[in-house]
Design an enzyme around this catalytic site. Sequence first.
Site, PDB file in Angstrom:
ATOM      1  N   CYS A 148      87.729   1.673 -63.348  1.00 49.71           N
ATOM      2  CA  CYS A 148      87.254   2.907 -62.751  1.00 49.71           C
ATOM      3  C   CYS A 148      85.739   2.998 -62.882  1.00 49.71           C
ATOM      4  O   CYS A 148      85.080   2.076 -63.364  1.00 49.71           O
ATOM      5  CB  CYS A 148      87.902   4.109 -63.446  1.00 49.71           C
ATOM      6  N   LEU A 188      90.450   3.707 -60.056  1.00 57.19           N
ATOM      7  CA  LEU A 188      91.158   2.586 -59.457  1.00 57.19           C
ATOM      8  C   LEU A 188      92.481   2.507 -60.198  1.00 57.19           C
ATOM      9  O   LEU A 188      92.532   2.100 -61.369  1.00 57.19           O
ATOM     10  CB  LEU A 188      90.373   1.286 -59.610  1.00 57.19           C
ATOM     11  N   GLY A 205      88.515   0.840 -67.643  1.00 58.14           N
ATOM     12  CA  GLY A 205      88.915  -0.400 -68.299  1.00 58.14           C
ATOM     13  C   GLY A 205      90.405  -0.513 -68.507  1.00 58.14           C
ATOM     14  O   GLY A 205      91.205   0.219 -67.904  1.00 58.14           O
TER      15      GLY A 205
END
Length: 617
Positions: free
Chosen positions: A2, A51, A79
């Site tokens: 992200c 994401l 992460g």
Amino acid sequence: MCGISGWVDFDRDLGRSRDAAQAMTDTMACRGPDDEGVWLDRHAALGHRRLAVIDIEGGCQPMVAEEHGRPLAVLTYSGEVYNFRELRAELDARGHRFRTQSDTEVVLRAYLEWGEDLATRLNGMFAFAIWDVRREELLLVRDRMGVKPLYYHPTPAGVLFGSEPKAILANPLAGRAVVGADELCELLSLIKTPEHGIYRGMYEVRPGQLVRVGRRGLRRRRYWELESREHADDLDTTVRTVRGLLDDIVDRQLIADVPLCSLLSGGLDSSTITALAAKALREHGAGRIRSFAVDFAGYSENFEPDEMRDTPDAPYVHDVVRHIAPDHTDIVLDSADLIDPVVRAAVLRARDLPTGVGDMDASLYLLFQAIRGHSTVALSGESADEVFGGYRWFHEPETVGADTFPWLAAPGVERYGGLTALLDESLLRKLDLPAYRAEGYRQALAEVPRLPGESGLEKRMREISYLHLTRFVQILLDRKDRMSMAVGLEVRVPFCDHRLVDYVFNAPWSMKTFDGREKSLLRAASADVLPRSVLERRKSPYPSTQDPSYGQAVRAEAARLLERRDIAAAPLIDPEKVRTVLDAPADPGGPAGARSSLERLLQLNAWLEEYGVQIDL
């Protein structure tokens, strides 16, 4: 994976600053195309672009931990934590209750349980910020090897932070982007000084570091760093341990709720990761690993060896494909794609800095863009050379003995960053790059953890390993992160697992080269899963196009730039030096020398113009 951003200010009510917080968050859109969120409190604003990789429905951020309806702490996180399932079970046993299946919530709950010591319990790649509502204190944390980026900009009353400089620059408090002599030296030196953020007033959280920001100011603490210890294992045990670690690491990093693939170059590193991933998936009954490789039209047929590459990648890629039978795709690029202004502009925006390597950045961006149409996560062989001693200069007496960073002494390497050949002489005298590099080298050597009684070659190779694991690898990890996240692709780096890094760092150099080759331990550990051609192949770096038409296009664009009277780079360059390069015979192919210098010039000027950078010497 992200993008995160945020702002802490103890002198103003940030609950009224949604527009500014949103503007910072919007700059991270490429890193997180699936969702977004902004959380505001009186003195804190946290932003997140997501994401989605694990728990697609439940991992939305910023994530708030509450008690009796009141927020305790808020997390914005980028992460992956690969041991989140074990941590979740431990936290569950301690009474924590979870609302989602995400690793994000595990990190947040771990903070409530262990405070800043949570960082030592995480295995993964991560950069995150936690606002402790009770203490009114911000915690910034970055993973041990610095796979994920995290920048911050202290202000008189707090701090700005973000995954990339652009998030910070979007806030008016950061002011205009300013670069002085020190910052230019860092840009030009081909080294990566820990915590240096390039832009004046901006810093990068060091790998393995915590940064706390409260009303009393800012403090930094290392929670992990390389340590030296005696290596007690014999060779056979060491090889088995390396293999056991790699099996566990790859298996953990296959966890995803979205399509996953592997990057394959036909070298020892990426082939090992791809083969072990294929093996693990077969054992789990999960089908074949998908793999991707980059190539250029006509590259293999017209390949010419250069100072760093003996062979093209494609034949070895296809040997691996035949050996392990992945679902493989070659991504073949044309030179016109590499010079496309749209692509080059995207590369610059991804980096925020003119630190690129010309066509190799463009091709990596295009490779990742193509992969993103099929996969959301990719495994990479990055960092094995730094861990196992793979670069040629690890093994050349002249570079090993040089009184500088070894990669700067290696034949051909500095020509990849050859912008200095075009700079004004008075500027070069003012910058004094040799002195800057010498001081950086001295500081790096002073950090090396020494082993009592170690001397001679073993002592020197420990130094060289440390320099690569704390300085050089950051250059490559930054490139991999920026190019992949620019298209919303998460790239995982198994060789950066801190357990493997720590173990191999302490193995004697004689053991790392026991077979007279580079990366002896890795070669032995992967011998049963790779074709012999790959096991015997000499190290070859990421490919660069040798198509003369690409070099011609670069020269033509540089010539047009020189004809302009208003270029932003004018105060920094010597036009006569540029003309000399343009008038000289073109390179026969490859990125070295003149082509590299011109590529860097074009990128420097584009950066100065697009980012409105003020040069303050």
